[in-house]
Design an enzyme around this catalytic site. Structure first.
Site, PDB file in Angstrom:
ATOM      1  N   TYR A  68      14.701  42.485 -24.996  1.00 53.90           N
ATOM      2  CA  TYR A  68      14.690  43.775 -24.325  1.00 53.90           C
ATOM      3  C   TYR A  68      13.706  43.809 -23.151  1.00 53.90           C
ATOM      4  CZ  TYR A  68      17.450  46.592 -27.700  1.00 53.90           C
ATOM      5  OH  TYR A  68      18.443  47.150 -28.467  1.00 53.90           O
ATOM      6  N   GLY A  69      12.815  42.832 -23.103  1.00 53.41           N
ATOM      7  CA  GLY A  69      11.702  42.891 -22.156  1.00 53.41           C
ATOM      8  C   GLY A  69      12.092  42.878 -20.698  1.00 53.41           C
ATOM      9  N   GLU A  82      12.782  34.139 -31.583  1.00 53.55           N
ATOM     10  CA  GLU A  82      14.177  34.303 -32.000  1.00 53.55           C
ATOM     11  C   GLU A  82      14.843  32.954 -32.267  1.00 53.55           C
ATOM     12  OE1 GLU A  82      16.180  37.007 -32.538  1.00 53.55           O
ATOM     13  OE2 GLU A  82      14.505  38.402 -32.313  1.00 53.55           O
ATOM     14  N   CYS A 122       4.184  43.826 -29.150  1.00 56.34           N
ATOM     15  CA  CYS A 122       5.587  43.525 -29.404  1.00 56.34           C
ATOM     16  C   CYS A 122       5.689  43.159 -30.872  1.00 56.34           C
ATOM     17  CB  CYS A 122       6.078  42.381 -28.519  1.00 56.34           C
ATOM     18  SG  CYS A 122       7.762  41.827 -28.908  1.00 56.34           S
ATOM     19  N   THR A 123       6.680  43.702 -31.571  1.00 59.06           N
ATOM     20  CA  THR A 123       6.758  43.462 -33.016  1.00 59.06           C
ATOM     21  C   THR A 123       7.139  42.024 -33.361  1.00 59.06           C
ATOM     22  OG1 THR A 123       9.012  44.372 -32.996  1.00 59.06           O
ATOM     23  CG2 THR A 123       7.217  45.852 -33.638  1.00 59.06           C
ATOM     24  N   HIS A 124       7.581  41.266 -32.370  1.00 62.00           N
ATOM     25  CA  HIS A 124       7.814  39.840 -32.612  1.00 62.00           C
ATOM     26  C   HIS A 124       6.499  39.051 -32.759  1.00 62.00           C
ATOM     27  CE1 HIS A 124      11.907  40.704 -31.194  1.00 62.00           C
ATOM     28  NE2 HIS A 124      12.267  39.495 -31.591  1.00 62.00           N
ATOM     29  N   CYS A 148      10.156  48.586 -31.914  1.00 58.53           N
ATOM     30  CA  CYS A 148      10.234  47.789 -30.690  1.00 58.53           C
ATOM     31  C   CYS A 148       9.323  48.453 -29.680  1.00 58.53           C
ATOM     32  CB  CYS A 148      11.673  47.751 -30.165  1.00 58.53           C
ATOM     33  SG  CYS A 148      11.838  47.014 -28.520  1.00 58.53           S
ATOM     34  N   ASN A 149       8.320  47.743 -29.222  1.00 58.32           N
ATOM     35  CA  ASN A 149       7.367  48.320 -28.277  1.00 58.32           C
ATOM     36  C   ASN A 149       8.014  48.647 -26.944  1.00 58.32           C
ATOM     37  OD1 ASN A 149       4.235  48.078 -29.219  1.00 58.32           O
ATOM     38  ND2 ASN A 149       5.517  46.573 -30.261  1.00 58.32           N
ATOM     39  N   THR A 150       8.944  47.800 -26.495  1.00 59.08           N
ATOM     40  CA  THR A 150       9.589  48.049 -25.211  1.00 59.08           C
ATOM     41  C   THR A 150      10.381  49.347 -25.254  1.00 59.08           C
ATOM     42  OG1 THR A 150       9.737  45.661 -24.815  1.00 59.08           O
ATOM     43  CG2 THR A 150      11.140  47.075 -23.483  1.00 59.08           C
ATOM     44  N   ASP A 179      15.075  47.112 -33.828  1.00 55.71           N
ATOM     45  CA  ASP A 179      14.345  46.269 -32.884  1.00 55.71           C
ATOM     46  C   ASP A 179      15.384  45.451 -32.125  1.00 55.71           C
ATOM     47  OD1 ASP A 179      12.010  45.009 -31.690  1.00 55.71           O
ATOM     48  OD2 ASP A 179      12.501  43.256 -32.877  1.00 55.71           O
ATOM     49  N   SER A 180      14.939  44.754 -31.101  1.00 60.01           N
ATOM     50  CA  SER A 180      15.854  43.908 -30.350  1.00 60.01           C
ATOM     51  C   SER A 180      16.290  42.691 -31.164  1.00 60.01           C
ATOM     52  CB  SER A 180      15.197  43.442 -29.051  1.00 60.01           C
ATOM     53  OG  SER A 180      14.030  42.685 -29.332  1.00 60.01           O
TER      54      SER A 180
END
Length: 299
Positions: A43-44, A173, A205-207, A74-76, A11-12
């Site tokens: 990453y967005g 983050e 988004c996994t965040h 990571c969805n992006t 992931d980012s």
């Protein structure tokens, strides 16, 4: 004794830990090598070309660590780079978009699906297309009334509103998922979705599961929040069963034992600050994150 499969996951940043948590809680015969690209988060706002290059570097590293399956947590990256990565690497890969879309179709009760995601994921329209594909492939709502209404052409099932949320990832983050600032920003982002009358909201988004308590507080109990991680675990479980069958039939080789001499369940690598990753990540995982190693890619 059954060999433990090694799953590579990236992931980012810390967001993929929400997927990792679900996998470790439900699948007991896997080990995970996790890479958080924290030096290049978020990453967005990255271009497709950048995301493909980042993905190639990370997947190469994970395969070098013994990964037999890659979870693009990571969805992006799933929405933009995953098709290219699948073509360039001879290893099974699971993304977030298709499982998340199927789960939203199964769980919606009014056919009015919403999405919050990075701006790149929203612009890609990957989730909207995936919802349509899920329906075309026979995925149907669990709710019998909606299922019958859709089958008779009386009620559409579609992603009616997608909302970009560029400030969410930097907040998470920074460890501010439960802050007053996060609540204020979340209200602003969620207002258009509430106005559109969504009954199901995909966390694209996994965040974003870090923000789930805040999102539930604002949306109330009438909107179902869908975390694609749950569907990813189910898909991963099925893929691992196929790998076991292929191995028994001789279609693929046995998994490498190079990294299975000592007992471990997860190894962590980041491109940025290991201590910040541990600090934020420990707020999610029940077991504390131990050693985190910094790996610089792309030099």
């Amino acid at each position: 004794m059954k060999k433990q499969r090694i799953i590579g996951m990236f992931d980012s940043g810390v967001g993929g830990l929400t997927v990792m948590k679900e996998i470790l809680e439900r699948l007991f015969d896997v080990r995970i090598v996790y890479f958080g690209d924290t030096a290049r988060v978020p990453y967005g706002n990255r271009s497709r070309e950048e995301l493909i290059r980042f993905g190639e570097e990370i997947v190469t590293f994970l395969i070098g660590q013994g990964a037999e399956v890659i979870v693009v947590a990571c969805n992006t990256s799933s929405a933009t780079a995953l098709p290219v990565l699948r073509d360039r690497f001879d290893v099974p890969m699971i993304g977030m978009v298709e499982p998340g879309a199927r789960l939203s179709v199964e769980k919606t009760i009014a056919g009015r699906i919403g999405l919050i995601a990075t701006e790149t994921t929203v612009r890609s329209k990957a989730y909207s297309s995936a919802v349509s594909r899920a329906l075309a492939k026979g995925c149907l709502p669990e709710d019998s009334a909606l299922r019958e209404a859709w089958q008779h052409g009386e009620q559409p099932i579609t992603l009616i509103k997608a909302q970009g949320c560029p400030l969410f990832v930097p907040l998470i983050e920074a460890g501010l998922a439960n802050s007053a600032e996060a609540r204020g920003i979340a209200r602003t982002y969620l207002n258009p979705l509430r106005a559109a009358g969504v009954d199901t909201l995909i966390l694209g988004c996994t965040h974003y599961p870090f923000l789930e308590p805040v999102l539930r507080e604002i949306l109330g109990e009438d909107v179902l929040i869908v975390d694609p991680a749950l569907a990813v675990v189910k898909e991963l479980e099925g893929l691992l069963k196929h790998l076991d069958e292929w191995e028994r039939s001789g279609l693929i080789g046995s998994p490498s034992s190079a990294l299975t001499k000592k007992p471990w369940r997860a190894r962590y690598y980041v491109s940025g600050d290991p201590e910040l990753f541990k600090q934020v990540g420990n707020t999610l995982l029940q077991e504390p994150i131990g050693h985190v190693e910094q790996i610089i890619l792309g030099e």
